[in-house]
Write a protein that holds these residues in place. Structure first.
Motif, PDB file in Angstrom:
ATOM      1  N   ALA A 145      -2.593 -28.785  -5.841  1.00  0.00           N
ATOM      2  CA  ALA A 145      -2.267 -28.842  -4.412  1.00  0.00           C
ATOM      3  C   ALA A 145      -2.616 -30.205  -3.819  1.00  0.00           C
ATOM      4  O   ALA A 145      -1.844 -30.770  -3.029  1.00  0.00           O
ATOM      5  CB  ALA A 145      -3.005 -27.729  -3.673  1.00  0.00           C
ATOM      6  N   LYS A 146      -3.783 -30.741  -4.197  1.00  0.00           N
ATOM      7  CA  LYS A 146      -4.206 -32.043  -3.666  1.00  0.00           C
ATOM      8  C   LYS A 146      -3.282 -33.172  -4.109  1.00  0.00           C
ATOM      9  O   LYS A 146      -3.140 -34.184  -3.416  1.00  0.00           O
ATOM     10  CB  LYS A 146      -5.639 -32.346  -4.096  1.00  0.00           C
ATOM     11  N   ALA A 147      -2.663 -33.006  -5.276  1.00  0.00           N
ATOM     12  CA  ALA A 147      -1.707 -34.012  -5.759  1.00  0.00           C
ATOM     13  C   ALA A 147      -0.319 -33.789  -5.159  1.00  0.00           C
ATOM     14  O   ALA A 147       0.625 -34.508  -5.504  1.00  0.00           O
ATOM     15  CB  ALA A 147      -1.632 -33.961  -7.285  1.00  0.00           C
ATOM     16  N   ASN A 148      -0.218 -32.793  -4.264  1.00  0.00           N
ATOM     17  CA  ASN A 148       1.043 -32.454  -3.589  1.00  0.00           C
ATOM     18  C   ASN A 148       2.129 -31.993  -4.553  1.00  0.00           C
ATOM     19  O   ASN A 148       3.312 -32.283  -4.368  1.00  0.00           O
ATOM     20  CB  ASN A 148       1.553 -33.653  -2.768  1.00  0.00           C
ATOM     21  N   PHE A 149       1.727 -31.261  -5.592  1.00  0.00           N
ATOM     22  CA  PHE A 149       2.681 -30.719  -6.552  1.00  0.00           C
ATOM     23  C   PHE A 149       3.045 -29.284  -6.169  1.00  0.00           C
ATOM     24  O   PHE A 149       2.179 -28.486  -5.819  1.00  0.00           O
ATOM     25  CB  PHE A 149       2.097 -30.711  -7.974  1.00  0.00           C
ATOM     26  N   LYS A 150       4.318 -28.981  -6.275  1.00  0.00           N
ATOM     27  CA  LYS A 150       4.768 -27.599  -6.130  1.00  0.00           C
ATOM     28  C   LYS A 150       4.485 -26.887  -7.458  1.00  0.00           C
ATOM     29  O   LYS A 150       4.824 -27.395  -8.524  1.00  0.00           O
ATOM     30  CB  LYS A 150       6.263 -27.545  -5.813  1.00  0.00           C
ATOM     31  N   HIS A 151       3.870 -25.706  -7.362  1.00  0.00           N
ATOM     32  CA  HIS A 151       3.473 -25.012  -8.596  1.00  0.00           C
ATOM     33  C   HIS A 151       3.736 -23.518  -8.478  1.00  0.00           C
ATOM     34  O   HIS A 151       4.239 -23.042  -7.450  1.00  0.00           O
ATOM     35  CB  HIS A 151       1.995 -25.275  -8.876  1.00  0.00           C
ATOM     36  N   ASN A 152       3.412 -22.785  -9.498  1.00  0.00           N
ATOM     37  CA  ASN A 152       3.748 -21.361  -9.579  1.00  0.00           C
ATOM     38  C   ASN A 152       2.544 -20.441  -9.391  1.00  0.00           C
ATOM     39  O   ASN A 152       2.621 -19.248  -9.679  1.00  0.00           O
ATOM     40  CB  ASN A 152       4.394 -21.045 -10.935  1.00  0.00           C
ATOM     41  N   ALA A 190       4.984 -28.427 -11.453  1.00  0.00           N
ATOM     42  CA  ALA A 190       4.077 -28.005 -12.512  1.00  0.00           C
ATOM     43  C   ALA A 190       4.121 -26.484 -12.640  1.00  0.00           C
ATOM     44  O   ALA A 190       4.149 -25.772 -11.636  1.00  0.00           O
ATOM     45  CB  ALA A 190       2.646 -28.448 -12.217  1.00  0.00           C
ATOM     46  N   GLU A 191       4.123 -26.007 -13.871  1.00  0.00           N
ATOM     47  CA  GLU A 191       4.091 -24.570 -14.132  1.00  0.00           C
ATOM     48  C   GLU A 191       2.867 -24.254 -14.985  1.00  0.00           C
ATOM     49  O   GLU A 191       2.753 -24.742 -16.119  1.00  0.00           O
ATOM     50  CB  GLU A 191       5.360 -24.105 -14.849  1.00  0.00           C
ATOM     51  N   VAL A 192       1.959 -23.466 -14.441  1.00  0.00           N
ATOM     52  CA  VAL A 192       0.789 -23.026 -15.207  1.00  0.00           C
ATOM     53  C   VAL A 192       1.235 -21.893 -16.116  1.00  0.00           C
ATOM     54  O   VAL A 192       1.733 -20.865 -15.648  1.00  0.00           O
ATOM     55  CB  VAL A 192      -0.347 -22.552 -14.274  1.00  0.00           C
ATOM     56  N   VAL A 193       1.055 -22.090 -17.428  1.00  0.00           N
ATOM     57  CA  VAL A 193       1.418 -21.052 -18.402  1.00  0.00           C
ATOM     58  C   VAL A 193       0.323 -19.997 -18.455  1.00  0.00           C
ATOM     59  O   VAL A 193       0.589 -18.802 -18.372  1.00  0.00           O
ATOM     60  CB  VAL A 193       1.651 -21.673 -19.790  1.00  0.00           C
TER      61      VAL A 193
END
Length: 560
Positions: A47-54, A79-82
């Motif tokens: 979130a701090k790196a401003n990445f959209k994630h799952n 980014a997708e956390v597996v």
């Protein structure tokens, strides 16, 4: 062609970090920092790196991973956390710059909040549609790189201080403050602490919140608490106090993960590698989540069974477990989980409950993994139970429990020759000198190499043809129960203990001893065996050694 970056996080040097001191509050806080570094803080770094994630609800303990977002199909996803947890995190990034920025942000957080904790990151590129880049194989390659990186990196060498500095009592590092503002109780001793210890103590209470969150709902009506101090694990008046360090670990987890790739290869067209990779993400994520749920449910079963065995004693004016082990201050449960989640668990408890609670965990883990809704193959685990004096060095006690669990796993592979739950234990009346093998050779073998012990043992008897006696439930545990409670033996406890020394001398001496004191027939463990030995193994030494150190769990209904 879609190119991505695979990133794996792993913690390093966890044993000395968590178990480096004998102050339970510090161990508790250290375990919480390990958990957060590879889960909640990793999500915060995204979130701090401003990445959209799952990640759904990334700041909460009941976080989850959105199954409907896939990085190869969702252009908005950075980014997708597996999967994440157990000190290990697997993430797919769009490019290497993003992966590196994530690692930088997370590193800063760990340096600020978890001094002394080492987390290692490794990156590997993958061509999502390349037939030579199957995700299961790339994951293995990434793990090999990560392992090599951990071996090659130079450990940090902190400055231990100068002539004008004071040392932390727990770590020996430079003290930066006292624990005055971090005390749980005002009467606690004021002492000098390093940054590492200050960090651990700050997160101690959050660790308890997480434990209670995962174990909810607690047994109805209970008002008991988990202790923050080793001395609160239940001292029995007039007896020397021992603590059990229990480490349990799932069997063959690498094999289970390998079979995911094999299964997906059968279910998906081998030429469609993109489809294979997506299905592999789904299945390994589900596997990780369900094993985590099974492990937490098994730990919850341990606490629930312990709670059932607690009864108020009018005579002693104390709460007792199985009419024997007291609850300190009539408040603290004689157990403290330290590492939990995933397929392994480490907890401390009163030593007399060590084998009983380890057994509950192993049974519950089997039961939970067999549940149809988990979609797991039946899984088993092995446990090591190290019973040591209350203030014995924690790091060495944990290392012993880990070695005992490994010994049980070796027994499963080489002697049981089928997947099953097993356990091994060691009761250290004094200190520990040398390896487990050296100790057993010195203290538990006759001069001709015959072994006085049956352990490690299976949890359950294999079947009716099993005549080796190397099983706990309805085996060694039953023999202990008969020695403790059968009216034939109740008034002969000293004779039973005397039998132990004659067992060292062999079957002829056992026969002579039993005849001389007119002892009844020994409890049957191996059919037809009457003199305490079966081949090169002594049948009763383990049970007699544990007579005064094993308290089985008895539900209140059984004791009233």
């Amino acid at each position: 062609m879609s190119n991505f970056i695979l990133t794996m996080l792993d913690t390093s040097g966890i044993q000395p970090y968590i178990f480096g001191s004998n102050r339970l509050q510090e161990n508790i806080g250290a375990s919480e920092l390990v958990y957060r570094a590879t889960t909640l803080w990793a999500f915060e770094a995204l979130a701090k790196a401003n990445f959209k994630h799952n990640v759904l609800k990334p700041a909460l303990l009941d976080w989850d991973l959105d199954p409907n977002r896939a990085i190869e199909h969702d252009a908005t996803l950075d980014a997708e956390v597996v999967y994440a947890g157990g000190g290990n995190t697997f993430i797919i990034f769009r490019n290497l710059d993003q992966a590196k920025l994530f690692a930088q942000v997370l590193t800063r957080k760990i340096l600020e909040e978890a001094a002394g904790l080492t987390v290692v990151a490794q990156h590997l590129s993958i061509e999502w549609n390349n037939p030579d880049h199957r995700l299961d194989m790339k994951r293995k390659e990434l793990l090999r790189k990560l392992g090599a990186h951990k071996q090659a990196r130079l450990p940090s060498m902190p400055l231990l201080g100068l002539g004008v500095t004071a040392a932390c009592e727990s770590t020996g590092l430079v003290a930066v403050q006292t624990n005055e503002k971090l005390k749980l109780r005002k009467e606690e001793e004021t002492r000098l602490i390093s940054r590492e210890i200050a960090c651990k103590l700050r997160w101690r209470n959050k660790a308890n919140e997480r434990l209670l969150h995962y174990l909810e709902p607690l047994p109805s009506g209970t008002h008991f608490e988990f202790p923050y101090e080793i001395d609160k694990l239940g001292r029995i008046e007039g007896e020397e106090s021992y603590v059990a360090v229990i480490h349990a670990d799932g069997n063959g987890m690498g094999g289970h993960i390998d079979r995911i790739g094999e299964r997906v290869a059968k279910e998906v067209d081998a030429t469609d590698v993109a489809k294979f990779n997506r299905e592999y993400v789904k299945q390994i994520r589900s596997f990780s989540q369900e094993v985590n749920k099974a492990g937490l449910a098994a730990l919850g079963a341990v606490v629930a069974e312990l709670d059932k065995a607690i009864k108020w004693s009018k005579d002693k004016k104390k709460y007792l477990v199985s009419d024997k082990v007291p609850l300190e201050d009539n408040l603290y449960l004689p157990i403290r989980p330290l590492v939990f989640g995933g397929d392994d668990v480490t907890f401390l408890c009163n030593a007399q409950l060590g084998l009983a609670l380890a057994t509950v965990y192993l049974k519950a883990f089997e039961y939970e993994t067999k549940k149809e809704e988990r979609n797991l193959r039946a899984m088993h685990a092995c446990a090591g139970i190290a019973m040591v004096k209350m203030h014995y060095p924690f790091a060495r006690a944990y290392a012993l429990s880990e070695q005992l669990a490994g010994n049980a796993k070796k027994f499963v592979r080489e002697e049981a020759k089928e997947d099953c739950s097993a356990l091994d234990w060691h009761f250290a009346l004094s200190g520990l000198s040398g390896s487990l093998g050296a100790i057993r050779k010195r203290e538990y073998e006759r001069s001709n190499g015959d072994k006085l012990y049956l352990r490690p043992v299976r949890l359950y008897k294999k079947d009716d043809t099993d005549q080796h006696g190397r099983y706990w439930i309805d085996g060694i545990e039953r023999v202990i129960h008969e020695f403790q409670n059968d009216e034939k033996w109740e008034k002969r406890r000293n004779k039973v203990k005397g039998l132990r020394e004659h067992l060292r001398l062999g079957p002829l001496e056992v026969e002579k001893y039993c005849f001389e004191y007119a002892l009844p027939a020994l409890p049957e463990l191996i059919a037809g065996e009457k003199h305490g030995w079966a081949g090169d193994r002594c049948v009763y030494f383990d049970a007699i050694e544990l007579m005064d150190h094993h308290v089985p769990l008895k539900a209140v209904e059984e004791t009233t």
